[in-house]
Write a protein that holds these residues in place. Structure first.
Motif, short mmCIF file in Angstrom:
data_model
loop_
_atom_site.label_atom_id
_atom_site.label_comp_id
_atom_site.label_asym_id
_atom_site.label_seq_id
_atom_site.Cartn_x
_atom_site.Cartn_y
_atom_site.Cartn_z
N TYR A 103 0.82 -1.22 0.00
CA TYR A 103 0.00 0.00 0.00
C TYR A 103 0.85 1.25 0.00
CZ TYR A 103 0.95 -1.27 4.88
OH TYR A 103 1.56 -1.67 6.04
N GLY A 113 -4.54 7.28 10.67
CA GLY A 113 -5.07 5.92 10.81
C GLY A 113 -5.87 5.44 9.61
N GLN A 145 6.78 3.22 9.75
CA GLN A 145 5.37 3.61 9.53
C GLN A 145 4.56 2.39 9.10
OE1 GLN A 145 7.24 7.55 7.63
NE2 GLN A 145 5.13 7.23 7.00
N ARG A 148 4.07 -0.08 11.91
CA ARG A 148 2.96 0.29 12.82
C ARG A 148 1.61 -0.12 12.24
NH1 ARG A 148 1.93 0.22 16.96
NH2 ARG A 148 0.66 2.09 17.30
N LYS A 152 -0.92 -2.55 14.20
CA LYS A 152 -2.28 -2.11 14.53
C LYS A 152 -3.33 -3.06 13.96
CE LYS A 152 -1.18 2.83 14.49
NZ LYS A 152 -1.58 4.15 13.95
C1 COA Z 1 2.78 3.34 5.65
C2 COA Z 1 1.61 4.29 5.44
C3 COA Z 1 0.66 3.69 4.41
C4 COA Z 1 0.89 4.45 6.79
O1 COA Z 1 -0.39 5.00 6.59
P1 COA Z 1 -1.11 5.90 7.70
O2 COA Z 1 -2.55 5.96 7.36
O3 COA Z 1 -0.39 7.19 7.86
O4 COA Z 1 -0.89 5.01 9.02
P2 COA Z 1 -1.05 5.51 10.53
O5 COA Z 1 -1.88 6.74 10.60
O6 COA Z 1 -1.48 4.33 11.30
O7 COA Z 1 0.44 5.91 10.96
C5 COA Z 1 1.43 4.90 11.07
C6 COA Z 1 2.68 5.48 11.71
O8 COA Z 1 3.26 6.42 10.82
C7 COA Z 1 3.98 7.40 11.61
N1 COA Z 1 3.55 8.72 11.13
C8 COA Z 1 2.36 9.31 11.31
N2 COA Z 1 2.33 10.49 10.69
C9 COA Z 1 3.53 10.66 10.13
C10 COA Z 1 4.10 11.68 9.36
N3 COA Z 1 3.42 12.78 9.02
N4 COA Z 1 5.38 11.51 8.92
C11 COA Z 1 6.06 10.40 9.22
N5 COA Z 1 5.55 9.39 9.95
C12 COA Z 1 4.30 9.52 10.39
C13 COA Z 1 3.65 7.16 13.05
O9 COA Z 1 4.74 6.45 13.62
C14 COA Z 1 2.42 6.27 12.97
O10 COA Z 1 2.36 5.36 14.05
P3 COA Z 1 1.54 5.79 15.40
O11 COA Z 1 0.11 5.86 15.02
O12 COA Z 1 1.86 4.70 16.34
O13 COA Z 1 2.07 7.13 15.83
C15 COA Z 1 2.08 5.69 4.95
O14 COA Z 1 3.01 6.18 5.88
C16 COA Z 1 2.72 5.62 3.57
O15 COA Z 1 2.04 5.71 2.55
N6 COA Z 1 4.08 5.49 3.53
C17 COA Z 1 4.81 5.42 2.27
C18 COA Z 1 4.54 4.14 1.50
C19 COA Z 1 4.81 2.90 2.32
O16 COA Z 1 5.62 2.88 3.23
N7 COA Z 1 4.14 1.81 1.94
C20 COA Z 1 4.29 0.53 2.59
C21 COA Z 1 5.36 -0.25 1.95
S1 COA Z 1 5.59 -1.81 2.79
#
Ligand code: COA
Length: 188
Positions: A103, A113, A145, A148, A152
């Motif tokens: 994703y 979230g 990220q 987590r 969750k």
């Molecule tokens: C991984 C990803 C999908 C998470 O989605 P999300 O809806 O933000 O998920 P969450 O809201 O549950 O946040 C997950 C964690 O991200 C971190 N986080 C939250 N906001 C953040 C920000 N603005 N910048 C960096 N990290 C952040 C926190 O550690 C959070 O954990 P917590 O809730 O325990 O504090 C998103 O960060 C993303 O698109 N990342 C890039 C693509 C990626 O990594 N894909 C997965 C490949 S395996």
């Protein structure tokens, strides 16, 4: 084994998201988040440099019918794919129906979230309706990220594997696994 998947008739509604298959009209929404630095690299794809880059991936999503578009307030803000896992890493899953999730979410929406909400809807659909046995969720070891999101949603650490990334470099990936509710009580 990798179970067959076709989401072309599937629509999942969560509190804040509509999960549906991709459409050609999603091109500009997709490009808007996929061009941003830091979104694709953790998922091992480079930022899109042009609409043509985005169109090529969008065409693949539409053709393969295994990736959901995540729609929020009328715009697509991310994707969630039901991908093939690397069978050589999990010979023990060979008799079972499994898949891997992958994703990415627009940076504008991180930390709310939303991806855990989407992952829960998809895991529920894949276990309850499609009767899959296992789901895998792998991420680079440095991708906290995504770690987590896995935590969750109830995934537990299974093993560390290696993956040759888009730059030809070998990287470690943490592989997490989630089992269909009830299946953990039967032997496999
Ligand atoms: C991984 C990803 C999908 C998470 O989605 P999300 O809806 O933000 O998920 P969450 O809201 O549950 O946040 C997950 C964690 O991200 C971190 N986080 C939250 N906001 C953040 C920000 N603005 N910048 C960096 N990290 C952040 C926190 O550690 C959070 O954990 P917590 O809730 O325990 O504090 C998103 O960060 C993303 O698109 N990342 C890039 C693509 C990626 O990594 N894909 C997965 C490949 S395996």
């Amino acid at each position: 084994m990798n179970a067959p998947i076709d989401i072309s008739r599937v629509v999942l509604q969560t509190d804040r998201l509509l999960l549906r298959c991709w459409r050609e009209t999603d091109l500009h929404d997709f490009y808007a988040y996929a061009r941003v630095d830091g979104v694709g690299q953790p998922a091992d794809w480079p930022p899109h440099k042009s609409l043509a880059d985005t169109k090529a991936i969008l065409d693949t999503f539409i053709k393969e019918k295994t990736t959901f578009a995540l729609e929020h307030r009328g715009h697509v803000i991310g994707s969630l794919g039901i991908e093939e896992y690397r069978r050589e890493n999990f010979p023990e899953l060979e008799p079972l129906a499994s898949r891997a999730l992958g994703y990415a979410l627009s940076k504008d929406y991180w930390g709310q979230g939303l991806m855990p909400e989407a992952v829960r809807a998809v895991t529920d659909y894949l276990f309850r309706v499609q009767k899959l046995d296992f789901l895998l969720l792998g991420h680079f070891v440095w991708n906290h990220q995504s770690a987590r999101v896995a935590e969750k949603c109830g995934f537990r650490y299974s093993k560390t594997c290696t993956h040759v990334n888009q730059h030809g470099k070998t990287e470690a990936t943490r592989q997490n696994i989630l089992c269909r509710p009830g299946l953990e009580r039967v032997s496999w």
